[in-house]
Write a protein that holds these residues in place. Structure first.
Motif, PDB file in Angstrom:
ATOM      1  N   GLN A  55      44.530  44.445  33.680  1.00 43.28           N
ATOM      2  CA  GLN A  55      43.227  43.936  33.234  1.00 43.28           C
ATOM      3  C   GLN A  55      42.051  44.686  33.869  1.00 43.28           C
ATOM      4  OE1 GLN A  55      42.902  39.508  33.307  1.00 43.28           O
ATOM      5  NE2 GLN A  55      45.050  39.565  33.893  1.00 43.28           N
ATOM      6  N   GLY A  56      42.372  45.618  34.769  1.00 42.11           N
ATOM      7  CA  GLY A  56      41.315  46.346  35.464  1.00 42.11           C
ATOM      8  C   GLY A  56      40.534  45.488  36.441  1.00 42.11           C
ATOM      9  N   LEU A  57      41.199  44.479  37.013  1.00 41.76           N
ATOM     10  CA  LEU A  57      40.526  43.609  37.985  1.00 41.76           C
ATOM     11  C   LEU A  57      40.569  44.252  39.368  1.00 41.76           C
ATOM     12  CD1 LEU A  57      42.087  40.147  36.975  1.00 41.76           C
ATOM     13  CD2 LEU A  57      39.900  41.121  36.242  1.00 41.76           C
ATOM     14  N   PRO A  58      39.559  44.038  40.201  1.00 49.33           N
ATOM     15  CA  PRO A  58      39.566  44.652  41.527  1.00 49.33           C
ATOM     16  C   PRO A  58      40.650  44.084  42.453  1.00 49.33           C
ATOM     17  CG  PRO A  58      37.646  43.218  41.236  1.00 49.33           C
ATOM     18  CD  PRO A  58      38.320  43.307  39.907  1.00 49.33           C
ATOM     19  N   ALA A  59      41.057  42.832  42.217  1.00 48.55           N
ATOM     20  CA  ALA A  59      42.081  42.202  43.064  1.00 48.55           C
ATOM     21  C   ALA A  59      42.859  41.188  42.224  1.00 48.55           C
ATOM     22  CB  ALA A  59      41.412  41.514  44.242  1.00 48.55           C
ATOM     23  N   PRO A  60      44.116  40.917  42.607  1.00 48.70           N
ATOM     24  CA  PRO A  60      44.912  39.955  41.840  1.00 48.70           C
ATOM     25  C   PRO A  60      44.315  38.544  41.907  1.00 48.70           C
ATOM     26  CG  PRO A  60      46.311  41.225  43.329  1.00 48.70           C
ATOM     27  CD  PRO A  60      44.895  41.544  43.687  1.00 48.70           C
TER      28      PRO A  60
END
Ligand code: ACO
Length: 194
Positions: A55-60
């Motif tokens: 998803q291109g998120l910076p962190a899970p």
């Protein structure tokens, strides 16, 4: 998604349901319980990382530690047949949980609600668009006894919006000021048209 340990004793059935106690029902096998717990933590952490990357998120947003701290439910789909993977493989997961939200209706009026929210959803890259997402989502809807138009979805990706449109006819979003997306039918007493 493969792991260096046998997944059957860790996850149990094809659908593994995990809550904040990190103890899936239907788990079996001879391995020591502490090992199983550690292995389940590894599975959850790795799935969370893979989903964030997809998803291109910076962190899970999903990890074993976060699961313990929240009243969320994680549905994990396992390839129980182990085709070509003797230790088995994880196909993907779906995380849901109830949240108190202020949501706008079509008239722009604020409503306090506590809907079931779709919080994280991931199918392994090699298996997307094969119907596994729908299988997992259907299992969740039945287990949670909820209709799809009653859900709130946290920052849905384009893929998830396409998925919800295709399988559940959810397209007509009611604009919100937070990151959640709800659809026509959310506030009604009757099902939305398909
Ligand atoms: N592009 C556009 N739509 C897609 C894509 C894609 N690459 N992949 C799946 N879809 C949608 C389409 O509607 C597709 O139907 P189509 O192939 O006829 O166009 C439909 O989903 C396929 O249904 P399934 O095969 O049951 O879905 P899948 O197993 O692929 O699971 C999911 C859907 C979970 C969204 C998966 O594609 C995925 O993991 N994507 C990457 C991570 C992601 O975006 N997760 C959602 C984040 S937002 C949140 O979790 C709240």
């Amino acid at each position: 998604m493969e792991f260096p340990f046998d997944l059957a004793p860790v996850l149990g059935d094809r659908f593994c349901v995990v809550d904040q106690h990190l103890r899936p029902a239907g788990r079996r096998g001879p391995t020591h319980r502490g090992d199983l717990e550690q292995q389940l933590r590894t599975v959850i952490d790795e799935l969370g990382k893979a989903s964030a990357k997809a998803q291109g998120l910076p962190a899970p947003v999903t990890s074993a530690t976060r699961m313990e701290a929240n009243r969320h439910v994680l549905y994990i789909l396992r390839d129980a047949e182990g085709r070509g993977t003797p230790k088995g493989a994880v196909i993907g997961f779906l995380k849901v949980g109830y949240k108190k939200l202020f949501l706008l209706d079509r008239n722009g009026a604020h409503n306090e609600a506590e809907p079931l929210c779709v919080l994280d959803f991931y199918i392994h890259e090699s298996l997307q668009r094969h119907g596994y997402g729908r299988e997992l989502f259907q299992h969740m809807l039945q287990s949670e006894r909820v209709e799809p138009w009653r859900l709130a979805v946290d920052r849905p990706s384009e893929k998830l919006l396409a998925f919800l449109h295709k399988h559940y006819g959810l397209a007509d979003a009611i604009p919100q000021v937070n990151n959640f997306v709800i659809f026509e039918g959310f506030f009604s007493n009757r099902p939305a048209p398909p």
